[in-house]
Enzyme design. Structure first.
Site, PDB file in Angstrom:
ATOM      1  N   GLU A 130       0.812  -1.214   0.000  1.00  0.00           N
ATOM      2  CA  GLU A 130       0.000   0.000   0.000  1.00  0.00           C
ATOM      3  C   GLU A 130       0.853   1.276   0.000  1.00  0.00           C
ATOM      4  O   GLU A 130       0.396   2.323   0.452  1.00  0.00           O
ATOM      5  CB  GLU A 130      -0.948  -0.009   1.197  1.00  0.00           C
ATOM      6  CG  GLU A 130      -1.991  -1.106   1.109  1.00  0.00           C
ATOM      7  CD  GLU A 130      -3.065  -0.947   2.161  1.00  0.00           C
ATOM      8  OE1 GLU A 130      -4.234  -0.754   1.783  1.00  0.00           O
ATOM      9  OE2 GLU A 130      -2.735  -1.008   3.360  1.00  0.00           O
ATOM     10  N   HIS A 158      -0.505   5.201   8.047  1.00  0.00           N
ATOM     11  CA  HIS A 158      -1.623   4.312   7.672  1.00  0.00           C
ATOM     12  C   HIS A 158      -1.628   3.115   8.617  1.00  0.00           C
ATOM     13  O   HIS A 158      -0.665   2.343   8.647  1.00  0.00           O
ATOM     14  CB  HIS A 158      -1.494   3.839   6.226  1.00  0.00           C
ATOM     15  CG  HIS A 158      -2.480   2.752   5.903  1.00  0.00           C
ATOM     16  ND1 HIS A 158      -3.842   2.973   5.923  1.00  0.00           N
ATOM     17  CD2 HIS A 158      -2.319   1.429   5.619  1.00  0.00           C
ATOM     18  CE1 HIS A 158      -4.467   1.840   5.644  1.00  0.00           C
ATOM     19  NE2 HIS A 158      -3.568   0.890   5.463  1.00  0.00           N
ATOM     20  N   HIS A 206      -4.531   0.366  11.151  1.00  0.00           N
ATOM     21  CA  HIS A 206      -5.845  -0.286  11.130  1.00  0.00           C
ATOM     22  C   HIS A 206      -6.415  -0.382  12.546  1.00  0.00           C
ATOM     23  O   HIS A 206      -6.569  -1.499  13.060  1.00  0.00           O
ATOM     24  CB  HIS A 206      -5.733  -1.675  10.510  1.00  0.00           C
ATOM     25  CG  HIS A 206      -4.865  -1.724   9.275  1.00  0.00           C
ATOM     26  ND1 HIS A 206      -3.618  -2.285   9.242  1.00  0.00           N
ATOM     27  CD2 HIS A 206      -5.094  -1.236   8.033  1.00  0.00           C
ATOM     28  CE1 HIS A 206      -3.103  -2.162   8.026  1.00  0.00           C
ATOM     29  NE2 HIS A 206      -3.969  -1.524   7.269  1.00  0.00           N
ATOM     30  N   HIS A 214     -11.301  -1.248   6.851  1.00  0.00           N
ATOM     31  CA  HIS A 214      -9.854  -1.312   6.610  1.00  0.00           C
ATOM     32  C   HIS A 214      -9.059  -0.566   7.691  1.00  0.00           C
ATOM     33  O   HIS A 214      -8.404  -1.204   8.495  1.00  0.00           O
ATOM     34  CB  HIS A 214      -9.591  -0.748   5.202  1.00  0.00           C
ATOM     35  CG  HIS A 214      -8.168  -0.797   4.764  1.00  0.00           C
ATOM     36  ND1 HIS A 214      -7.794  -0.510   3.474  1.00  0.00           N
ATOM     37  CD2 HIS A 214      -7.020  -1.074   5.428  1.00  0.00           C
ATOM     38  CE1 HIS A 214      -6.476  -0.629   3.367  1.00  0.00           C
ATOM     39  NE2 HIS A 214      -5.987  -0.971   4.545  1.00  0.00           N
TER      40      HIS A 214
HETATM   41 ZN   LIG Z   1      -3.998  -1.056   5.116  1.00  0.00          ZN
END
Ligand SMILES: [Zn+2]
Length: 229
Positions: free
Chosen positions: A64, A83, A85, A151
């Site tokens: 990602e 980023h 989760h 996500h």
């Molecule tokens: Zn992710």
């Protein structure tokens, strides 16, 4: 330690000064998650997500990486991207339950994020190509954070610390909303009080004060044992 990045997933990045490249937490044979990232697990990558330096056997940019490259491409003001989760935030993205502005006095930066509006990227796929990264960056728009349905989250800042603190604030908003809903029917703070906070916090997009960012960062460094004191 705050549970935003459990397991071995999640990644942070920062722009390389005077360059279009970025430094990013990479994946590889020795990885043990964001929390335990070492200098040896950081790669310099190009704006297209290709390795520019730091290459080692088996070390590769996260799938990602395009979250990072495309947010930087779209936003000159962003210097760092987180980023992760966080489970409680993800629960809100999949239930359609709205986050409400239920506190502010002890954490105005979290309220500020809430009042500025937190967009949700509606797809749940891995952001594994530039087009998906572009779409995510479009959803983020001019905001500081974005939720990603089923996500996780993407948080941005003008420093690593600011991006990380925004991720922590978004998680705190979700944690408090979640716990309030377990107890009963949470009520947003009053319009009058929100107006008072809005006046004090300044126009949307105005950064959190440097003093507050530094103090909060010091707190987390000390409480996690990363820095002494
Ligand atoms: Zn992710």
């Amino acid at each position: 330690m705050l549970g935003l990045a459990s397991g071995n997933t999640g990644h942070l990045s920062v722009r390389v000064p005077d360059s279009d490249n970025l430094l990013i937490r990479a994946r590889g044979p020795a990885e043990a998650g964001v929390r335990y990232t070492t200098v040896d697990e950081i790669l310099e990558v190009t704006p297209d997500g290709e390795i520019a330096s730091g290459a080692k056997e088996g070390l590769y940019p996260p799938q990602e990486v395009f979250i990072h490259t495309e947010v930087y491409r779209a936003r000159n003001d962003v210097v760092s991207v987180v980023h992760v989760h966080p489970p409680t935030v993800v629960l809100f993205t999949v239930t359609g339950v709205p986050l409400l502005p239920i506190f502010g006095a002890y954490d105005p930066s979290a309220l500020k994020l809430m009042l500025e509006g937190i967009p949700t990227y509606e797809r749940s796929v891995l952001i594994s190509n530039p087009q998906l990264g572009h779409d995510l960056a479009a959803t983020l728009g001019a905001k500081h954070v974005c939720m990603m349905r089923g996500h996780g989250i993407t948080a941005t800042g003008t420093t690593i610390e600011e991006a990380a603190l925004r991720a922590i604030s978004l998680n705190e908003l979700a944690e408090m909303n979640y716990r309030a809903r377990l107890l009963g029917d949470p009520q947003p703070i009053s319009d009058e009080d929100i107006a008072t906070f809005n006046r004090a916090l300044g126009e949307p997009g105005k950064p959190i004060s440097a003093n507050r960012t530094e103090a909060m960062w010091r707190y987390y460094l000390r409480s996690t044992g990363i820095a002494g004191g």
